[in-house]
Design an enzyme around this catalytic site. Sequence first.
Site, mmCIF file in Angstrom:
data_model
loop_
_atom_site.group_PDB
_atom_site.id
_atom_site.type_symbol
_atom_site.label_atom_id
_atom_site.label_comp_id
_atom_site.label_asym_id
_atom_site.label_seq_id
_atom_site.Cartn_x
_atom_site.Cartn_y
_atom_site.Cartn_z
ATOM 1 N N ARG A 106 116.895 47.328 119.619
ATOM 2 C CA ARG A 106 117.071 46.728 118.278
ATOM 3 C C ARG A 106 115.947 47.182 117.369
ATOM 4 N NH1 ARG A 106 114.288 42.890 121.492
ATOM 5 N NH2 ARG A 106 112.288 42.432 120.561
ATOM 6 N N LYS B 66 108.598 39.124 140.323
ATOM 7 C CA LYS B 66 109.297 38.939 139.044
ATOM 8 C C LYS B 66 110.758 38.574 139.290
ATOM 9 C CE LYS B 66 106.877 42.006 135.788
ATOM 10 N NZ LYS B 66 106.988 43.209 134.927
ATOM 11 N N LYS C 96 104.131 37.991 120.047
ATOM 12 C CA LYS C 96 103.166 38.887 119.391
ATOM 13 C C LYS C 96 102.699 38.261 118.100
ATOM 14 C CE LYS C 96 105.852 42.744 121.215
ATOM 15 N NZ LYS C 96 106.967 43.673 120.918
ATOM 16 N N VAL D 64 110.476 43.349 114.949
ATOM 17 C CA VAL D 64 109.747 42.654 113.881
ATOM 18 C C VAL D 64 108.684 43.578 113.317
ATOM 19 C CG1 VAL D 64 108.200 40.729 113.376
ATOM 20 C CG2 VAL D 64 110.135 40.390 114.943
ATOM 21 N N GLU E 18 108.853 49.896 125.980
ATOM 22 C CA GLU E 18 107.621 49.132 126.149
ATOM 23 C C GLU E 18 106.893 49.523 127.435
ATOM 24 O OE1 GLU E 18 108.857 44.987 123.851
ATOM 25 O OE2 GLU E 18 107.793 44.966 125.754
HETATM 26 C C1 MV4 Z 1 103.571 42.699 134.059
HETATM 27 C C2 MV4 Z 1 102.205 42.347 133.887
HETATM 28 C C3 MV4 Z 1 101.273 42.857 134.780
HETATM 29 N N1 MV4 Z 1 101.673 43.646 135.809
HETATM 30 N N2 MV4 Z 1 103.921 43.506 135.073
HETATM 31 C C4 MV4 Z 1 105.315 39.806 130.673
HETATM 32 C C5 MV4 Z 1 106.708 39.736 130.156
HETATM 33 C C6 MV4 Z 1 107.353 41.012 130.457
HETATM 34 N N3 MV4 Z 1 107.485 41.773 129.226
HETATM 35 C C7 MV4 Z 1 106.471 41.737 131.394
HETATM 36 N N4 MV4 Z 1 105.216 41.024 131.392
HETATM 37 C C8 MV4 Z 1 104.199 41.445 132.188
HETATM 38 N N5 MV4 Z 1 104.522 42.245 133.210
HETATM 39 C C9 MV4 Z 1 102.987 43.958 135.940
HETATM 40 N N6 MV4 Z 1 103.371 44.741 136.952
HETATM 41 C C10 MV4 Z 1 101.863 41.515 132.803
HETATM 42 C C11 MV4 Z 1 102.855 41.053 131.968
HETATM 43 C C12 MV4 Z 1 102.432 40.202 130.867
HETATM 44 C C13 MV4 Z 1 102.511 40.675 129.552
HETATM 45 C C14 MV4 Z 1 103.072 41.918 129.257
HETATM 46 C C15 MV4 Z 1 103.096 42.350 127.938
HETATM 47 C C16 MV4 Z 1 102.580 41.562 126.924
HETATM 48 C C17 MV4 Z 1 102.052 40.331 127.198
HETATM 49 C C18 MV4 Z 1 102.011 39.862 128.513
HETATM 50 C C19 MV4 Z 1 101.484 38.597 128.803
HETATM 51 C C20 MV4 Z 1 101.443 38.148 130.102
HETATM 52 C C21 MV4 Z 1 101.917 38.961 131.144
#
Ligand code: MV4
Length: 451
Positions: free
Chosen positions: A291, A158, A237, A294, A275
Amino acid sequence: MFEKILIANRGEIALRVLRACKELGIATVAVHSTADADAMHVRLADESVCIGPPAARDSYLNVPALLAACEITGADAVHPGYGFLSENARFAEILEQHSIHFIGPKPAHIRVMGDKIEAKRTAQRLGIPVVPGSEGGVGSDAEALSIAKSIGFPVLVKATAGGGGRGMKVAPTEDALSNALATARAEAQAAFGNDAVYLEKYLTRPRHIEIQVLGDGQGRAIHLGERDCSLQRRHQKIWEEAHSPALNIAAINGIGATVAKAMRDLEYLGVGTVEFLYEDGEFYFIEMNTRIQVEHPVTEAITDIDLVLEQIRVAAGGDFELRQEDVKFHGHAIECRINAEHPQTFRPSPGKIVAYHPPGGLGVRIDSAAYHGYTIPPYYDSLVGKLIVYGKTRGECLMRLRRALDEFVVDGVDTTLPLFRRLVREKDIIDGDYHIHWLEDFLAKNGAPSA
Ligand code: MV4
């Protein structure tokens, strides 16, 4: 309590904040770009100020113009809504320097939570479970490999400066790691001017669960349960619900108590959302939003607590009357975000609404700034409105949602209403059996363009 609040936002959230201000007897100032002169929040506010041309950077993100609007109207507080400057610590500081209250968290907390690594470190220090991974950014490929082996493949690379899914690369096995690192670094450098990356255990089919918190900034904080936000497309979302079909009340109260304790220790001020990814019975912190979100009406529906009222009250330093034992959950709520987009291609569809009939009846709420004859501008997000439906059970909620979606008329622009009418009849959705990739898999299988 504040005398006059300037609402530094537009659309449905500006209307939502305006309603709370009116209920509190607080005078309201609307700001608008030249494209939003006919917007509902402008019509209903006590005063309004045009702050610039349509482009957000020249209007809703234009700090000098917003400060001038405060000066002209004598507003003593600013509510930022969501998006725009709502999580901009610098903006919050500038307001405070001008003796104008920012209705939001302390700037230091906005800043910490805006940095993915710092947010994760802070969460861990406060006892919130995080995804196993590297301590911070990883250096050489050799170091990354050693960390990856210790957490186990698949791993996710990441971007430290990333967010919203940008700059993430999966390495399913050891021999894919160096390529994933190189690609992630290159993309991060190009997108954020910072090639720092970190590693995490990759969760393959998690749910996205978020905990709503409210703190008084002096060591009191409570949680208001969770929302399941797993149904997303390209990190947008579209459907949020409470309670999550995957959680029982013990799990909700367990993670809720952990988060509330952390927010007390942090002395967090205002509303916030922590989250998580949830997989195989475990919660893993991914980020915190500082914040109002939505999807806050979903929580309001099952707790009868007005989150914007409470947000304004704590910002004004009022007594923090809410106790955890006052938070009682009842029923089930689902929110659908109705966008002016093509229901299969998701191409934005701005334009004039020539017929508008929102659904009504028991347990149906519409948060929208649209009206018959309103022209949806092309410059901002494509949200037409949020349909929030409540039922005593999830089954009753789904029945009512089906009826409300069928009743909803928006003519003149494309909307995603047909997609929701389809989803609410899908077996997996009815069974609550979905995860963060479910929607994109469904769209790929059912003729929509690839995610
Ligand atoms: C992750 C994951 C799977 N494993 N981390 C996407 C954006 C950011 N909020 C973090 N995200 C993710 N992190 C690990 N270790 C999968 C996602 C992810 C995701 C997370 C929440 C809601 C939708 C998503 C869509 C694709 C990937």
